[in-house]
Design an enzyme around this catalytic site. Structure first.
Site, short mmCIF file in Angstrom:
data_model
loop_
_atom_site.label_atom_id
_atom_site.label_comp_id
_atom_site.label_asym_id
_atom_site.label_seq_id
_atom_site.Cartn_x
_atom_site.Cartn_y
_atom_site.Cartn_z
N GLU A 174 -3.28 10.21 3.31
CA GLU A 174 -4.45 10.37 4.16
C GLU A 174 -4.48 11.82 4.64
O GLU A 174 -3.45 12.37 5.06
CB GLU A 174 -4.39 9.43 5.37
CG GLU A 174 -4.51 7.97 5.00
CD GLU A 174 -4.55 7.04 6.20
OE1 GLU A 174 -4.95 5.88 6.03
OE2 GLU A 174 -4.17 7.49 7.31
N ASP A 225 0.20 5.40 0.61
CA ASP A 225 -0.88 6.21 1.18
C ASP A 225 -0.71 7.71 1.06
O ASP A 225 0.39 8.24 1.25
CB ASP A 225 -0.97 5.95 2.71
CG ASP A 225 -1.64 4.65 3.05
OD1 ASP A 225 -2.24 4.05 2.17
OD2 ASP A 225 -1.54 4.25 4.22
N GLU A 275 0.84 -1.20 0.00
CA GLU A 275 0.00 0.00 0.00
C GLU A 275 0.87 1.24 0.00
O GLU A 275 1.93 1.28 0.63
CB GLU A 275 -0.90 -0.01 1.25
CG GLU A 275 -1.90 1.11 1.32
CD GLU A 275 -2.85 0.95 2.51
OE1 GLU A 275 -3.22 1.98 3.11
OE2 GLU A 275 -3.21 -0.19 2.85
#
Length: 291
Positions: A107, A105, A103
């Site tokens: 955010e 990211d 993953e």
């Protein structure tokens, strides 16, 4: 490093000029599916724009790209939730499937009115992350759209905002044993959800649900990726995105911009947090060049 007002203003002009050429133009109807709470997701402007809404602490929304891929760049323009966004998280990321997933990211952690968002970045390989780096924005991410790009290549990952690299993570798996996502096909995702227990000021500030729905808006999605739906295509994708060296380094100008962002707006770095180190050992990649 501290830059004066004139220097910051000049760099802001540079950022703005880069943004003009970065308007994401892909169509959400063609590129994405709504995979969670589709009633809180709506596309408009012939699919060129999209909104995701968080209406309660259990009802947000998520989209996922139709394409699965190994390596490439994924890019979209986002206008984050305005006003009091405390307790909310808007995300833009790539991820494989399964427990031991890979993953990459972005955010965006909401805050009370007048306080800045936190831009959170991380990378997972084989289910292990703990490589967080966080920033405060040097712009208002709720006043207009800004371009967020993830570039994933066999040699390095780079996070960009409005064309400016804010972080790089180089592949040191073969030379130093640092886990790096190389073999699991990923999808691109975006979502909005409630994280009242940790998102804003360590969970001290909760969402004000009287202000719901909280809405994040998107303009276009661009996927310049190597489509891959099984293990047999990984090697070909690696050759395509790593062989030319196109994705394997930053220019001196890009490095300068990244260093400016990190010097002035980085607020957390796992490499500087001994509490997060395993057995008290500083991660080996922290002492290696990332660009």
């Amino acid at each position: 490093m501290v830059m004066g007002k004139q220097g910051a203003a000049l760099l802001a002009v540079i950022f703005a000029s880069v943004l003009v050429g970065l308007a994401a133009g892909g169509n959400f109807y063609e590129e994405c599916d709504a995979t969670w709470e589709p009633q809180n997701c709506w596309a408009y402007d012939d699919g060129n724009r999209l909104s995701l809404a968080l209406v309660s602490n259990s009802s947000g929304s998520m989209i996922r790209s139709k394409k699965q891929f190994v390596y490439g760049t994924v890019s979209t323009m986002i206008q984050l939730v305005p006003g009091d966004s405390a307790g909310t998280v808007t995300t833009y990321y790539t991820s494989s499937l399964g427990d031991n997933h890979d993953e990459i990211d972005y955010e965006f952690l909401g805050n009370v009115t007048g306080q800045p968002y936190t831009i959170h970045t991380n990378v997972y390989a084989d289910g292990v992350g703990k490589k967080e780096m966080q920033f405060k924005p040097w712009f208002d991410p709720t006043a207009d759209y800004h371009n967020y790009t993830i570039s994933w290549a066999p040699c390095m990952i780079v996070w960009y905002i409005d064309g400016v690299p804010i972080r790089a993570f180089r592949n040191y798996e073969a030379s130093h044993g640092v886990a790096f996502p190389t073999s699991q096909p990923m999808y691109a995702y975006s979502s909005i959800w409630a994280a009242e227990d940790w998102a804003t000021q360590g969970g001290r500030v909760k969402a004000d649900w009287s202000k719901a729905p909280f809405v994040a808006s998107y303009h276009g999605i661009d996927l310049d990726v190597c489509e891959c739906y099984g293990g047999g295509c990984v090697a070909g994708c690696a050759a395509g995105f790593g062989g030319s060296g196109r994705y394997c380094g930053l220019s001196a100008a890009q490095v300068g911009k990244m260093q400016w962002v990190q010097s002035n707006y980085r607020i957390y770095d796992y490499c500087a947090d001994p509490k997060r180190w395993i057995n008290g050992q500083k991660p080996v990649e922290c002492d290696l060049a990332q660009y």
